[in-house]
Design a protein around this motif. Structure first.
Motif, PDB file in Angstrom:
ATOM      1  N   THR A 128     104.923 -64.792 -86.868  1.00 13.93           N
ATOM      2  CA  THR A 128     105.416 -65.225 -88.458  1.00 13.93           C
ATOM      3  C   THR A 128     104.329 -64.337 -89.361  1.00 13.93           C
ATOM      4  OG1 THR A 128     104.386 -66.755 -88.821  1.00 13.93           O
ATOM      5  CG2 THR A 128     106.033 -67.269 -88.127  1.00 13.93           C
ATOM      6  N   ALA A 129     104.208 -64.074 -90.519  1.00 17.23           N
ATOM      7  CA  ALA A 129     103.343 -63.518 -91.294  1.00 17.23           C
ATOM      8  C   ALA A 129     102.241 -64.067 -91.708  1.00 17.23           C
ATOM      9  CB  ALA A 129     104.022 -62.873 -92.244  1.00 17.23           C
ATOM     10  N   ASP A 130     102.296 -65.849 -91.463  1.00 20.94           N
ATOM     11  CA  ASP A 130     101.235 -66.545 -91.902  1.00 20.94           C
ATOM     12  C   ASP A 130     100.136 -66.002 -90.041  1.00 20.94           C
ATOM     13  OD1 ASP A 130     101.659 -67.604 -94.007  1.00 20.94           O
ATOM     14  OD2 ASP A 130     102.541 -69.112 -93.580  1.00 20.94           O
ATOM     15  N   TYR A 131     101.357 -66.165 -88.891  1.00 21.99           N
ATOM     16  CA  TYR A 131     100.890 -66.688 -87.544  1.00 21.99           C
ATOM     17  C   TYR A 131      99.715 -65.160 -87.366  1.00 21.99           C
ATOM     18  CZ  TYR A 131     100.396 -66.911 -82.936  1.00 21.99           C
ATOM     19  OH  TYR A 131      99.516 -67.064 -81.310  1.00 21.99           O
ATOM     20  N   ALA A 132      99.913 -63.877 -88.338  1.00 24.79           N
ATOM     21  CA  ALA A 132     100.116 -62.371 -87.667  1.00 24.79           C
ATOM     22  C   ALA A 132      98.835 -62.799 -88.153  1.00 24.79           C
ATOM     23  CB  ALA A 132     100.717 -62.126 -88.475  1.00 24.79           C
ATOM     24  N   ARG A 133      99.039 -63.259 -89.656  1.00 23.03           N
ATOM     25  CA  ARG A 133      97.545 -63.223 -90.613  1.00 23.03           C
ATOM     26  C   ARG A 133      96.798 -63.585 -89.694  1.00 23.03           C
ATOM     27  NH1 ARG A 133     100.175 -64.902 -94.380  1.00 23.03           N
ATOM     28  NH2 ARG A 133     100.915 -62.870 -95.848  1.00 23.03           N
ATOM     29  N   ALA A 134      96.411 -65.061 -89.266  1.00 21.19           N
ATOM     30  CA  ALA A 134      95.715 -66.064 -88.921  1.00 21.19           C
ATOM     31  C   ALA A 134      94.898 -64.821 -87.625  1.00 21.19           C
ATOM     32  CB  ALA A 134      96.143 -67.251 -88.311  1.00 21.19           C
ATOM     33  N   MET A 135      95.779 -64.538 -86.651  1.00 24.21           N
ATOM     34  CA  MET A 135      95.214 -63.344 -85.790  1.00 24.21           C
ATOM     35  C   MET A 135      94.424 -62.434 -86.453  1.00 24.21           C
ATOM     36  SD  MET A 135      96.389 -64.419 -82.856  1.00 24.21           S
ATOM     37  CE  MET A 135      96.402 -63.414 -81.655  1.00 24.21           C
ATOM     38  N   PHE A 136      95.487 -61.673 -87.307  1.00 24.70           N
ATOM     39  CA  PHE A 136      94.072 -60.303 -87.770  1.00 24.70           C
ATOM     40  C   PHE A 136      92.697 -60.885 -88.627  1.00 24.70           C
ATOM     41  CE2 PHE A 136      98.460 -58.085 -88.274  1.00 24.70           C
ATOM     42  CZ  PHE A 136      98.389 -57.243 -87.312  1.00 24.70           C
ATOM     43  N   LEU A 137      92.894 -62.239 -88.738  1.00 27.04           N
ATOM     44  CA  LEU A 137      91.449 -62.612 -89.395  1.00 27.04           C
ATOM     45  C   LEU A 137      90.564 -62.716 -88.221  1.00 27.04           C
ATOM     46  CD1 LEU A 137      92.904 -64.342 -92.211  1.00 27.04           C
ATOM     47  CD2 LEU A 137      91.606 -62.429 -92.492  1.00 27.04           C
ATOM     48  N   ARG A 138      90.998 -63.538 -87.071  1.00 28.86           N
ATOM     49  CA  ARG A 138      90.157 -63.807 -86.664  1.00 28.86           C
ATOM     50  C   ARG A 138      89.785 -62.465 -85.488  1.00 28.86           C
ATOM     51  NH1 ARG A 138      89.351 -69.188 -86.817  1.00 28.86           N
ATOM     52  NH2 ARG A 138      91.263 -70.307 -86.724  1.00 28.86           N
ATOM     53  N   TYR A 139      90.122 -61.571 -85.291  1.00 26.14           N
ATOM     54  CA  TYR A 139      89.639 -60.798 -85.142  1.00 26.14           C
ATOM     55  C   TYR A 139      89.229 -59.470 -85.536  1.00 26.14           C
ATOM     56  CZ  TYR A 139      92.520 -60.964 -80.422  1.00 26.14           C
ATOM     57  OH  TYR A 139      93.111 -61.411 -79.015  1.00 26.14           O
ATOM     58  N   ALA A 140      89.365 -59.164 -87.134  1.00 29.90           N
ATOM     59  CA  ALA A 140      88.577 -59.356 -87.493  1.00 29.90           C
ATOM     60  C   ALA A 140      86.953 -59.482 -87.839  1.00 29.90           C
ATOM     61  CB  ALA A 140      89.108 -58.769 -89.220  1.00 29.90           C
ATOM     62  N   ASP A 141      86.915 -60.673 -87.462  1.00 31.91           N
ATOM     63  CA  ASP A 141      85.356 -61.576 -87.376  1.00 31.91           C
ATOM     64  C   ASP A 141      85.038 -60.816 -86.702  1.00 31.91           C
ATOM     65  OD1 ASP A 141      86.595 -62.721 -89.441  1.00 31.91           O
ATOM     66  OD2 ASP A 141      86.764 -65.023 -88.886  1.00 31.91           O
ATOM     67  N   LEU A 142      85.627 -61.340 -85.193  1.00 36.03           N
ATOM     68  CA  LEU A 142      85.141 -60.991 -83.787  1.00 36.03           C
ATOM     69  C   LEU A 142      84.487 -59.749 -83.949  1.00 36.03           C
ATOM     70  CD1 LEU A 142      84.490 -61.699 -80.693  1.00 36.03           C
ATOM     71  CD2 LEU A 142      87.090 -60.362 -80.508  1.00 36.03           C
ATOM     72  N   HIS A 143      85.259 -58.446 -84.607  1.00 37.30           N
ATOM     73  CA  HIS A 143      84.612 -57.470 -84.209  1.00 37.30           C
ATOM     74  C   HIS A 143      84.331 -56.657 -85.563  1.00 37.30           C
ATOM     75  CE1 HIS A 143      86.965 -56.500 -80.866  1.00 37.30           C
ATOM     76  NE2 HIS A 143      87.669 -57.031 -80.871  1.00 37.30           N
ATOM     77  N   GLY A 144      84.923 -57.244 -87.220  1.00 37.30           N
ATOM     78  CA  GLY A 144      83.386 -56.750 -87.538  1.00 37.30           C
ATOM     79  C   GLY A 144      83.950 -55.874 -88.246  1.00 37.30           C
ATOM     80  N   SER A 145      85.328 -56.175 -87.994  1.00 38.43           N
ATOM     81  CA  SER A 145      85.852 -54.581 -88.776  1.00 38.43           C
ATOM     82  C   SER A 145      86.838 -54.772 -90.242  1.00 38.43           C
ATOM     83  CB  SER A 145      87.514 -54.256 -87.997  1.00 38.43           C
ATOM     84  OG  SER A 145      88.266 -55.740 -87.784  1.00 38.43           O
ATOM     85  N   VAL A 146      87.480 -53.622 -90.661  1.00 38.99           N
ATOM     86  CA  VAL A 146      87.579 -54.134 -92.552  1.00 38.99           C
ATOM     87  C   VAL A 146      88.834 -54.614 -91.704  1.00 38.99           C
ATOM     88  CG1 VAL A 146      88.912 -52.617 -94.115  1.00 38.99           C
ATOM     89  CG2 VAL A 146      86.729 -51.245 -92.092  1.00 38.99           C
ATOM     90  N   ARG A 147      88.644 -55.575 -93.181  1.00 37.05           N
ATOM     91  CA  ARG A 147      90.065 -56.976 -93.562  1.00 37.05           C
ATOM     92  C   ARG A 147      90.876 -55.817 -94.377  1.00 37.05           C
ATOM     93  NH1 ARG A 147      88.455 -62.330 -93.577  1.00 37.05           N
ATOM     94  NH2 ARG A 147      86.604 -62.764 -92.200  1.00 37.05           N
ATOM     95  N   ASP A 148      92.041 -55.427 -93.581  1.00 35.24           N
ATOM     96  CA  ASP A 148      93.075 -54.695 -94.168  1.00 35.24           C
ATOM     97  C   ASP A 148      94.381 -55.332 -94.292  1.00 35.24           C
ATOM     98  OD1 ASP A 148      93.489 -54.031 -91.703  1.00 35.24           O
ATOM     99  OD2 ASP A 148      93.565 -51.792 -92.369  1.00 35.24           O
ATOM    100  N   THR A 149      94.119 -57.251 -93.776  1.00 34.45           N
ATOM    101  CA  THR A 149      94.775 -58.193 -93.337  1.00 34.45           C
ATOM    102  C   THR A 149      96.395 -57.928 -93.926  1.00 34.45           C
ATOM    103  OG1 THR A 149      93.181 -59.427 -93.312  1.00 34.45           O
ATOM    104  CG2 THR A 149      95.483 -60.539 -93.024  1.00 34.45           C
ATOM    105  N   GLU A 150      97.010 -57.472 -95.476  1.00 36.83           N
ATOM    106  CA  GLU A 150      97.639 -58.066 -95.952  1.00 36.83           C
ATOM    107  C   GLU A 150      98.890 -56.760 -95.380  1.00 36.83           C
ATOM    108  OE1 GLU A 150      99.140 -60.365 -96.451  1.00 36.83           O
ATOM    109  OE2 GLU A 150      97.604 -61.112 -96.493  1.00 36.83           O
ATOM    110  N   ASP A 151      98.272 -55.290 -95.438  1.00 37.50           N
ATOM    111  CA  ASP A 151      98.683 -53.973 -94.689  1.00 37.50           C
ATOM    112  C   ASP A 151      99.047 -54.199 -93.369  1.00 37.50           C
ATOM    113  OD1 ASP A 151      98.703 -52.568 -97.695  1.00 37.50           O
ATOM    114  OD2 ASP A 151      96.806 -52.251 -97.208  1.00 37.50           O
ATOM    115  N   ALA A 152      97.795 -54.876 -92.452  1.00 34.69           N
ATOM    116  CA  ALA A 152      98.326 -54.882 -91.456  1.00 34.69           C
ATOM    117  C   ALA A 152      99.127 -56.019 -91.047  1.00 34.69           C
ATOM    118  CB  ALA A 152      96.899 -55.986 -90.661  1.00 34.69           C
ATOM    119  N   VAL A 153     100.317 -56.716 -91.739  1.00 35.39           N
ATOM    120  CA  VAL A 153     100.647 -58.353 -91.658  1.00 35.39           C
ATOM    121  C   VAL A 153     101.805 -57.453 -91.960  1.00 35.39           C
ATOM    122  CG1 VAL A 153     101.573 -60.070 -92.786  1.00 35.39           C
ATOM    123  CG2 VAL A 153      99.458 -60.348 -92.003  1.00 35.39           C
TER     124      VAL A 153
END
Length: 283
Positions: A128-153
């Motif tokens: 789902t979109a919400d689950y994907a959003r949570a995953m991207f945010l967790r990995y962005a935190d881990l890797h210190g990467s750009v937060r383009d979460t909505e585009d990625a979702v």
């Protein structure tokens, strides 16, 4: 594959050392080259020993530093050769998660039949979109990467259109542990499990769940995808691994078949999902 990657780094390091020792102006010491390039002395030796992965800029500087700018293309081709298979997250995520999802969409859209195994999370094509959003945010935190979460979702969800096209088939196995993992909020996980249950019986999806109590012939290691028997994409903490040689593809197919022997399908899979869903009912 990590061994192959290390061997490729060491081979590149050997070539760099050869260039340093055969510089047109005469043999260069590592210390002199480091001083010339403005690098810590240890960097020269780490690159030559394969303990550090060179960047394209490093290779250009090296070629110029030893007086051989003409060899840069050769060195860069070597780097691209092993980086095309070992795609480090540090480099891939430099511009955020969306470019990674774009690359995935290209490969998925080229495919007709996909086999997937996920041991820790719900596969992206069923999220789902919400689950994907949570995953991207967790990995962005881990890797210190750009937060383009909505585009990625958005790009990840676009990939799900593949499931509704005739002639496509997704064979997916999920370890039951992934159904309990609160990588997101309980309410988001509950909605995700409802979505997952809805895929049981789809014409284009064969969903198998490997119960926690199932006897296993092999350990449930990292997730991977096999696309049309031509490409394997496996994921590790440091990198995504892309394999297209026949032996590697055959190995992952054998792993998938072995894991599938422990899976349940249809109504039995629904019951496992419902069991995971039950504690989340209050949410």
């Amino acid at each position: 594959m990590t061994t192959d990657y290390q061997q490729a780094r060491e081979a590149l390091g050997t070539r760099l050392r050869e260039l340093r020792l055969s510089a047109p102006e005469g043999r260069l010491t590592g210390t002199r080259l480091a001083d010339r390039l403005g690098w810590p002395h240890s960097k020269v030796y780490k690159l030559e020993s394969g303990r550090q992965t060179a960047t394209s800029d490093d290779l250009r500087a090296w070629a110029n530093g030893v007086g051989r700018p003409d060899v840069f293309d050769e060195l860069d081709a070597r780097l691209r050769g092993f980086e095309s298979h070992i795609r480090s997250w540090r480099r891939q995520l430099a511009a955020g998660h969306r470019p990674v999802q774009d690359n995935w969409n290209l490969e998925v859209n080229r495919s007709k039949v996909i086999y997937a195994w996920e041991e820790a999370s719900v596969p992206g094509m069923l999220q789902t979109a919400d689950y994907a959003r949570a995953m991207f945010l967790r990995y962005a935190d881990l890797h210190g990467s750009v937060r383009d979460t909505e585009d990625a979702v958005r790009v990840r969800l676009q990939r799900q259109a593949w499931l509704y096209e005739a002639g496509h088939r997704l064979h997916v196995l999920i370890w039951e542990a992934a159904l309990h993992a609160l990588i997101c909020s309980p309410s988001v996980l509950a909605a995700q499990l409802d979505r997952l249950a809805g895929t049981v019986g789809m014409d284009t999806v064969e969903l198998g769940i490997v119960p926690l109590c199932a006897a296993l012939k092999i350990p449930p290691a990292n997730g991977f995808w096999v696309l049309d028997e031509r490409l394997v994409i496996a994921e590790d903490w440091h990198a995504e691994i892309w394999l297209d040689d026949a032996d590697s593809v055959a190995t992952y197919q054998r792993v998938w078949r072995t894991l599938s022997e422990s899976a349940v399908y249809g109504a039995d899979a629904q019951r496992v999902i419902s069991r995971a869903r039950r504690p989340l009912s209050a949410w």
